[in-house]
Scaffold this motif. Sequence first.
Motif, mmCIF file in Angstrom:
data_model
loop_
_atom_site.group_PDB
_atom_site.id
_atom_site.type_symbol
_atom_site.label_atom_id
_atom_site.label_comp_id
_atom_site.label_asym_id
_atom_site.label_seq_id
_atom_site.Cartn_x
_atom_site.Cartn_y
_atom_site.Cartn_z
ATOM 1 N N ALA A 114 0.824 -1.214 0.000
ATOM 2 C CA ALA A 114 0.000 0.000 0.000
ATOM 3 C C ALA A 114 0.853 1.257 0.000
ATOM 4 C CB ALA A 114 -0.911 0.003 1.230
ATOM 5 N N ALA A 115 0.219 2.403 -0.266
ATOM 6 C CA ALA A 115 0.932 3.676 -0.326
ATOM 7 C C ALA A 115 1.638 4.003 0.989
ATOM 8 C CB ALA A 115 -0.029 4.794 -0.706
ATOM 9 N N THR A 116 1.084 3.524 2.090
ATOM 10 C CA THR A 116 1.715 3.761 3.394
ATOM 11 C C THR A 116 3.033 3.001 3.541
ATOM 12 O OG1 THR A 116 0.319 2.009 4.292
ATOM 13 C CG2 THR A 116 -0.439 4.275 4.577
ATOM 14 N N LEU A 136 5.440 3.018 1.185
ATOM 15 C CA LEU A 136 6.470 3.589 0.321
ATOM 16 C C LEU A 136 7.721 3.959 1.120
ATOM 17 C CD1 LEU A 136 4.429 5.908 -2.079
ATOM 18 C CD2 LEU A 136 5.389 3.654 -2.554
ATOM 19 N N GLU A 194 -4.355 -4.339 -7.775
ATOM 20 C CA GLU A 194 -4.505 -3.311 -6.750
ATOM 21 C C GLU A 194 -4.517 -3.954 -5.358
ATOM 22 O OE1 GLU A 194 -4.214 -0.295 -7.208
ATOM 23 O OE2 GLU A 194 -4.711 0.068 -9.304
ATOM 24 N N CYS A 233 -1.335 -2.713 -5.156
ATOM 25 C CA CYS A 233 0.092 -2.524 -5.428
ATOM 26 C C CYS A 233 0.340 -1.703 -6.688
ATOM 27 C CB CYS A 233 0.818 -3.868 -5.496
ATOM 28 S SG CYS A 233 0.344 -4.941 -6.861
ATOM 29 N N SER A 259 -1.295 0.889 -7.884
ATOM 30 C CA SER A 259 -1.353 2.304 -7.524
ATOM 31 C C SER A 259 -0.174 2.710 -6.649
ATOM 32 C CB SER A 259 -2.666 2.606 -6.789
ATOM 33 O OG SER A 259 -3.767 2.462 -7.664
ATOM 34 N N THR A 260 0.299 1.793 -5.809
ATOM 35 C CA THR A 260 1.433 2.083 -4.931
ATOM 36 C C THR A 260 2.694 2.340 -5.737
ATOM 37 O OG1 THR A 260 0.482 0.717 -3.170
ATOM 38 C CG2 THR A 260 2.846 1.166 -3.050
ATOM 39 N N TYR A 261 2.962 1.462 -6.700
ATOM 40 C CA TYR A 261 4.157 1.658 -7.529
ATOM 41 C C TYR A 261 4.031 2.901 -8.404
ATOM 42 C CZ TYR A 261 5.884 -2.908 -6.055
ATOM 43 O OH TYR A 261 6.353 -3.960 -5.315
ATOM 44 N N ALA A 308 2.411 5.584 -7.653
ATOM 45 C CA ALA A 308 2.606 6.739 -6.765
ATOM 46 C C ALA A 308 4.093 6.973 -6.492
ATOM 47 C CB ALA A 308 1.851 6.515 -5.452
ATOM 48 N N LEU A 309 4.849 5.895 -6.317
ATOM 49 C CA LEU A 309 6.286 6.033 -6.080
ATOM 50 C C LEU A 309 6.981 6.627 -7.303
ATOM 51 C CD1 LEU A 309 8.782 5.582 -4.313
ATOM 52 C CD2 LEU A 309 8.895 3.239 -5.235
ATOM 53 N N ARG A 314 6.149 10.276 -7.542
ATOM 54 C CA ARG A 314 6.783 11.033 -6.458
ATOM 55 C C ARG A 314 8.257 11.312 -6.746
ATOM 56 N NH1 ARG A 314 7.793 8.183 -0.755
ATOM 57 N NH2 ARG A 314 9.844 7.838 -1.725
#
Length: 307
Positions: free
Chosen positions: A109-111, A113, A133, A135, A137-139, A141-142, A145
Amino acid sequence: MIICCGEALIDMLPRKLPDGESVLLPVAGGAVYNTAIALGRLGVETGFFSGLSTDMFGRQLLQELERSHVDSSFCVRSDRPTTLAFVELTEGHAKYVFYDEQTALRMLAATDLPQLDDDVEALHFGAISLISEPCGSTYEALLLREADRRVISLDPNIRANFIPDADSHRQRMHRMIAKSDIIKVSDEDLAWLEPDRDADAAIEGWLAGGAAIVVVTRGAKGASSTTRAGKIDVPSQRIEVVDTVGAGDSFDAGFLAGIKQAGRLSKAGLRAITADELEAALHLAASVAAVTVSRAGANPPWKSELG
């Protein structure tokens, strides 16, 4: 350091016992994991970010990272199960069926990262970890960022039969492509990603959108690298193929290692890279992939094996 961000899983590979009975052999794998392993074996300082289980398969994955000199401290450990990929080989070519419900990989999850320091020069993303999902969206987002601060390498590595919503996945890939510096695709990936444009138009569009280098692999027909300065083609190496598991992943590692060796692993460096440096990186990538396909499973070479 290059950090590879994506899936780690167990490939269940078909094998034959001496008596002819068919069995499945659990082998550490996953496209982005394979790239991390190959980079570590090539002597490149490498880290790996993924969700890893504490189960027996997760321990197997962790042990191979350590053996190949890959920093696993970025990984998020949990007691969720490990993703399994059942592999079917037809004339040496691999097809996959994935089992990843509620796994350590998928539930990243995003938390989770990581915070990265200035030693991290580049991040590499790709493959099935960008589909499921949360994961995927998590990747993404990284990548978003970090895209303004570090080199971003992307290999979409399309597995069409695993993608439930093709339009949605294309949209994610296009968002990530727009923020990537190095994009490597197979000719089949390119056709899937850009069904309404021919290959040259698609590549020109990606370069115009901000990419520094687009690499296209064509199996036995070799590979090409295109920048704003022009295009370079290299042939594939002639070798007896055992299977193609991990071929593209090893190519990614060889190419990134070649860019690193040339001293061009920065945003400015990529845009100043010479034709000779690009050609050398492509040849290294082809050499690494050739060793991998010459033996069973995703077993990339150590630097000492390349001569």
